[in-house]
Each structure stands twice: as C-alpha cells, then as structure tokens.
Design a protein around this motif. Structure first.
Motif, PDB file in Angstrom:
ATOM      1  N   VAL A 154      -1.101 -12.815  -2.081  1.00 23.14           N
ATOM      2  CA  VAL A 154      -0.189 -13.465  -2.837  1.00 23.14           C
ATOM      3  C   VAL A 154       0.861 -13.189  -1.492  1.00 23.14           C
ATOM      4  O   VAL A 154       1.102 -12.628  -0.819  1.00 23.14           O
ATOM      5  CB  VAL A 154       0.702 -12.433  -3.432  1.00 23.14           C
ATOM      6  N   TYR A 174      -0.320  -8.042   0.578  1.00 28.23           N
ATOM      7  CA  TYR A 174       0.294  -8.153  -0.647  1.00 28.23           C
ATOM      8  C   TYR A 174      -1.053  -8.567  -1.447  1.00 28.23           C
ATOM      9  O   TYR A 174      -1.424  -9.807  -1.165  1.00 28.23           O
ATOM     10  CB  TYR A 174       1.572  -8.662  -0.482  1.00 28.23           C
ATOM     11  N   HIS A 175      -1.091  -7.992  -2.682  1.00 27.67           N
ATOM     12  CA  HIS A 175      -2.274  -8.398  -3.589  1.00 27.67           C
ATOM     13  C   HIS A 175      -2.579  -8.434  -4.696  1.00 27.67           C
ATOM     14  O   HIS A 175      -1.162  -7.990  -5.448  1.00 27.67           O
ATOM     15  CB  HIS A 175      -3.505  -8.292  -2.954  1.00 27.67           C
ATOM     16  N   GLY A 176      -2.128  -9.938  -5.849  1.00 26.87           N
ATOM     17  CA  GLY A 176      -2.599  -9.859  -7.305  1.00 26.87           C
ATOM     18  C   GLY A 176      -3.588  -8.875  -7.572  1.00 26.87           C
ATOM     19  O   GLY A 176      -4.506  -9.220  -7.399  1.00 26.87           O
TER      20      GLY A 176
END
Length: 88
Positions: A17, A30-32
């Motif tokens: 993300v 950042y990661h979903g």
C-alpha cells in the motif's frame, strides 16, 4: 519478514500500500491485509461472504503478535463471535 510470516500463519494475504503523508512523501513499508481463512486457519473471516474489518485469529498468533509489540487490538470474547452463524 513479518510476524505473520515468522509464525507461519495461514488464512491471509498481504499487498503493498502506498501512503503519502504529507502529499508527495511516501511512507515506507505499509501493507494491506486480506483475511480469507475459515475457522481452523490462524486468521479467519468472521463474515466470509462480505468485506469486514473484524476477523478472528488463534491464541497462538495473538501471543506472537503481542511478543512482537503489536498491542492495538479490540478483542472480543469467543462467545460474541460464536453467537453469529457463518454463512455457507
């Protein structure tokens, strides 16, 4: 490597993300999170027929997350989850 990877957790997937704050400045790493597992997986969807921000995890995974410093959880007891039947 993430805590989920280190724990060999099942029932989830992640995706990168891109978050900008302020505009034009990308915050790294950042990661979903997508939880698609069913009961029996480490991460499982409480309402698998729809998108929802609440999901279940096993006690062992919760312990691993807390050990890694993740501590911003809203924890519901199992009886509140068990009362809602899962769609088939």
């Amino acid at each position: 490597m993430s805590v989920l990877d280190e724990s060999r957790a099942t029932g989830y997937s992640t995706f990168p993300v891109e978050i900008e704050n302020p505009p034009g400045i990308v915050l790294p790493r950042y990661h979903g999170l997508v939880v698609f597992g069913r009961p029996g997986d480490d991460c499982f969807s409480i309402l698998p027929a729809e998108q929802h921000w609440k999901f279940g995890i096993t006690g062992a995974l919760l312990r691993d997350l807390r050990t890694a410093g993740a501590d911003d959880f809203e924890i519901l007891d199992e009886s509140s989850v068990a009362a809602a039947p899962l769609p088939r």
